[in-house]
Design an enzyme around this catalytic site. Structure first.
Site, mmCIF file in Angstrom:
data_model
loop_
_atom_site.group_PDB
_atom_site.id
_atom_site.type_symbol
_atom_site.label_atom_id
_atom_site.label_comp_id
_atom_site.label_asym_id
_atom_site.label_seq_id
_atom_site.Cartn_x
_atom_site.Cartn_y
_atom_site.Cartn_z
ATOM 1 N N LYS A 1 -18.181 8.945 31.251
ATOM 2 C CA LYS A 1 -19.246 8.752 32.056
ATOM 3 C C LYS A 1 -20.387 9.422 31.266
ATOM 4 O O LYS A 1 -20.471 10.367 30.476
ATOM 5 C CB LYS A 1 -18.779 9.884 33.126
ATOM 6 N N HIS B 1 -23.552 10.143 32.834
ATOM 7 C CA HIS B 1 -24.418 10.721 33.833
ATOM 8 C C HIS B 1 -23.758 11.911 34.210
ATOM 9 O O HIS B 1 -22.561 12.431 34.090
ATOM 10 C CB HIS B 1 -25.269 10.088 34.816
#
Ligand code: OMP
Length: 231
Positions: A107, A109
């Site tokens: 991921k 963010h």
């Protein structure tokens, strides 16, 4: 050869058969081998089944004496297995261990990274379903090492006790034995093929597809003669 089988292991085999997870017939494996049995852990798919499954993993861990600081469930199949094992260890063994799993996609963010849950540190116990070629476990070892932690071992549901396949044909050892030797850690299973066979040989009744349990046991013996590890 006498095979030792504990009451919880016998219950686990009965449970796996009752849930349709352990099936008999003809199944083509990832390796291309045609196996007379197949174990599909994805079919433990109700709350009660998962709770019970977690208790079997927890019993195998308690039995093994492995000490761990954190449980790790490799995506995807290992995630519910490690979660239910963590619950069972806390509820039935007074061991409240931190628990983590990985995302397959990192991921970029939010909190970032690809580990969810507890931090991977100290001795990490990996919880998975079946190891056949060992590919998945090698990837997990990289994740654990990259985090600066150490693998304490692996717990799986079923050890098929099959010889690996190399460029030159059948290897003398299973992928599990290779993983143990390469990473200097134990791979513990709730049950192994020898125990399954010993159980089937004492069990009357009928199996899948109209064949009797005796016929399934016979087919599994022949498969073990061809592909089974010898030690
Ligand atoms: P590797 O160790 O990476 O080959 O992964 C083992 C995989 O074998 C599992 O995740 C399944 O996709 C598959 N498998 C089972 O789940 N159950 C079996 O009884 C046999 C296999 C298999 O294909 O060998």
């Amino acid at each position: 050869m006498s095979v030792e089988i504990q009451p919880y292991q016998q219950e686990f085999i009965e449970f796996a058969i009752a849930e349709g997870v352990l099936r008999f017939g003809e199944f083509t494996l990832k390796s291309g081998r045609v196996s007379p049995y197949f174990f599909n852990a994805g079919l433990f798919r109700s709350g009660r089944a998962l709770a019970r499954l977690g208790r079997f993993y927890a019993s195998a861990i308690a039995d093994s004496g492995i000490e761990a600081d954190v449980l790790f469930g490799p995506a995807y199949k290992g995630i519910p297995l490690a979660a239910s094992t963590a619950v069972a260890l806390a509820d039935h063994h007074q061991r409240d261990l931190p628990f983590a799993f990985n995302r397959k996609e990192a991921k970029t963010h939010g909190e970032g990274g690809n580990i969810v849950g507890a931090e991977l540190r100290g001795n990490v116990l990996i919880i998975d379903d079946v190891i056949t070629a060992g590919t998945a476990i090698r990837e997990v070892m990289q994740i654990i090492r990259a985090a600066g932690a150490r693998a304490a071992g692996v717990v799986i549901a079923l050890d098929r006790q099959e010889r690996g396949q190399g460029d030159e044909g059948l290897k003398p050892h299973s992928a599990i034995q290779e993983v143990e030797a390469t990473y200097h850690m134990p791979v513990v299973s709730i049950v192994n093929l020898d125990q399954l066979l010993a159980y089937l040989e004492t069990r009357p009744g009928h199996g899948d597809g109209g064949a009797s349990i005796a016929q399934h046991a016979e087919a599994i013996r022949a498969y073990r003669d061809r592909y089974g590890v010898t030690d």
